[in-house]
Design a protein around this motif. Sequence first.
Motif, short mmCIF file in Angstrom:
data_model
loop_
_atom_site.label_atom_id
_atom_site.label_comp_id
_atom_site.label_asym_id
_atom_site.label_seq_id
_atom_site.Cartn_x
_atom_site.Cartn_y
_atom_site.Cartn_z
N ASN A 465 0.83 -1.20 0.00
CA ASN A 465 0.00 0.00 0.00
C ASN A 465 0.86 1.25 0.00
N ASP A 466 0.20 2.38 -0.21
CA ASP A 466 0.91 3.65 -0.27
C ASP A 466 0.13 4.68 0.56
N PHE A 467 0.51 4.84 1.81
CA PHE A 467 -0.12 5.90 2.62
C PHE A 467 0.78 6.25 3.79
N LEU A 468 0.46 7.37 4.41
CA LEU A 468 1.18 7.80 5.61
C LEU A 468 0.30 7.51 6.82
N LEU A 469 0.88 6.83 7.79
CA LEU A 469 0.15 6.55 9.04
C LEU A 469 0.79 7.35 10.17
N PHE A 470 -0.04 8.12 10.87
CA PHE A 470 0.41 8.77 12.10
C PHE A 470 -0.02 7.92 13.28
N ILE A 471 0.93 7.49 14.09
CA ILE A 471 0.58 6.86 15.37
C ILE A 471 0.76 7.94 16.43
N LEU A 472 -0.37 8.40 16.97
CA LEU A 472 -0.36 9.52 17.92
C LEU A 472 -0.15 8.94 19.32
N LYS A 534 6.70 12.49 0.01
CA LYS A 534 7.45 12.41 -1.25
C LYS A 534 7.84 10.98 -1.59
N GLN A 535 7.59 10.06 -0.65
CA GLN A 535 8.00 8.67 -0.89
C GLN A 535 6.80 7.77 -1.13
N GLU A 536 7.05 6.67 -1.80
CA GLU A 536 5.97 5.69 -2.02
C GLU A 536 6.02 4.62 -0.93
N GLY A 537 4.92 3.90 -0.77
CA GLY A 537 4.87 2.80 0.20
C GLY A 537 4.21 3.23 1.50
N VAL A 538 4.31 2.34 2.47
CA VAL A 538 3.73 2.65 3.78
C VAL A 538 4.76 3.41 4.60
#
Length: 619
Positions: A465-472, A534-538
């Motif tokens: 997958n390609d997204f940004l995950l924030f772990i707060l 700017k990067q691909e992937g998780v």
Amino acid sequence: MKLKEIISNEIQKRVFLLGNEAFARGFIEGGGKLATTYPGTPSSEIGNVLSKVAKEVGFYFEFSTNEKTAFEVAASSSLSGLRSMTFFKHVGLNVAMDSFITSAYIGTIGGFVIISCDDPNMFSSQNEQDNRILAKFAGLPILEPRNPDEARKMVKYGFLLSEKYGIPVFIRSTTRLSHMRGIVQLEEIERVKRNQYFNKNPNRFVPIPANARVLHKNLVEKIKEIESESEISDFNFIIKNGRSYGIITSGISSNYVIDIVIKYNLPFDIFSIGFSNPIPKDKIKNFLESYENIIVVEELEPVIENEVRVLKEKNNLKTNIFGKDDNIFSTLYEYNPDRVKNYLFKFLGKEKERKIFKIENITPPLRPPVLCPGCPHRATYYAVFKVLRKLKIKDAIFPSDIGCYTLGIGKPFDMADTCYSMGSSIGVACGLSKSTQQKVIAFIGDSTFFHAGIPPLINAFYNKNDFLLFILDNGTTAMTGHQPNPGVGFDGMGEVAPIVKIEDLVKGIGIKFVKVVDPYNLSETMNAIEDALKQEGVKVIIARRECALIRDDRLRKEGVIIKYFINEDKCRNCLICVRQFSCPAIYIENDKVKINEVLCDGCGVCSEVCPFNAIEVIK
Ligand code: SF4
Ligand code: SF4
């Protein structure tokens, strides 16, 4: 919280407890030896009490990583002979469901009580499912306490019933009962001695198909046998005054019905049910035969009503039954005395009289929930907002999750586009990143990540997958009252515990882009976001900063008080701090921006937000 009273040995003492505190007392009085939970409103106070008294009373308590694990820990402890209890909010039962259904087949050795705290009206939940349906579906006995003293008694009775029939017992609470206070009369604390030994019995404990067929038959027979307990139970009683109509009611609704019928001298006899599965069929049949018209009053789903209708048909009775199907009572939202009164008046055709009692025009001001002053999540949302603006990304999608950060839905951030359930932000991010070309930025808290975030993150990595995950990561389970989780270094018994480091876990999956930032450091956080997008992937950014309420408490104890103010000589009234950052401590008065000193927790992030350095520390 009255801990001394909850663990008191003074028999007959009358104490004033919350429903949830009374559940805890019932566990202690009933000789409970192991209790588990995952915190969730409206159930949290049961765990908060048990966690604090476990060592002193001498039982084991844990905050498990999720409800399924909590359920399995308690169920298996029962198989070793210990009286055990698990409890959680209603949606927690969905998480535990797989083991919950099978545990009805496997049954119990030591008494096993499950408390589901349902949330009619959804005061702090995403749905108002009525878990009596799920307990009936599983084939379990159901108890519905009407007040805190019954909450206490029913846990004890639940242990006995569970041991007598070898079946888990389900207690259904609701927000109103869990959070109401009432008189509780203390009884002796049972000293239950058990071998604490697991006697192997694979025919019973391993439901391979051949065993499961037998176990299911046994379960059906057990619940049939338990009907006789319901028939003679003191938890089911009739208040009879020789009136024209009958009301069948259960749980907390019973209180409203009894109060209204007495207060307005209404012509109803009342059958109040506390042991609601199996229902006392003979008693109800006799009750039906006594009246031409019966109303069924129960919150949410017509669980008892449907059974009563079946009983009527099977016995060929002429009684008219009124309830949800007749649009007299709603299946929606929480009942209260006013609603029940209006319904009963409507049934009696007294609607005009009803208006006499109506309290008119009291509309409390709307107070939408907001992130606290100093909340590190606000700083994270602001950093995301700034980077997206800089990179001219206008249509990013923000899957959110269950926790304080769901409040990212509010202005000015609008950063909660979906929210299904615990851990869903990551699964949803997987779906949206595969099905759209938009940037996807998901948010999940530390406790929620431990609860249900790890399998979908493995899914995301595995399925490219390609997204940004924030772990707060605010180092606690904040929204439910600051219970510990595997990342904080202590456990439910108050003992030091190993720390599970989120960054090590994420890297262990194989994810390469893992950064830990301090959200109070806006430039560091913004740089990390820009790099990630700017990067691909998780990509995973762990925004680590303790919950503002814990920080306030800590600084207060250390005698450190930091407050900020607006230097009017520097302020240009651009309102960026108000419109784009929106800390509740910042407000406008007489066209000037000010900081409420009482609310300000001194986080200092607004001083980074102000482009004119107009926000300064009070010296
Ligand atoms: S951001 Fe700074 S200059 Fe703008 S209104 Fe707030 S305090 Fe004043
Ligand atoms: S320092 Fe600023 S952002 Fe932090 S709590 Fe006070 S007013 Fe709000």
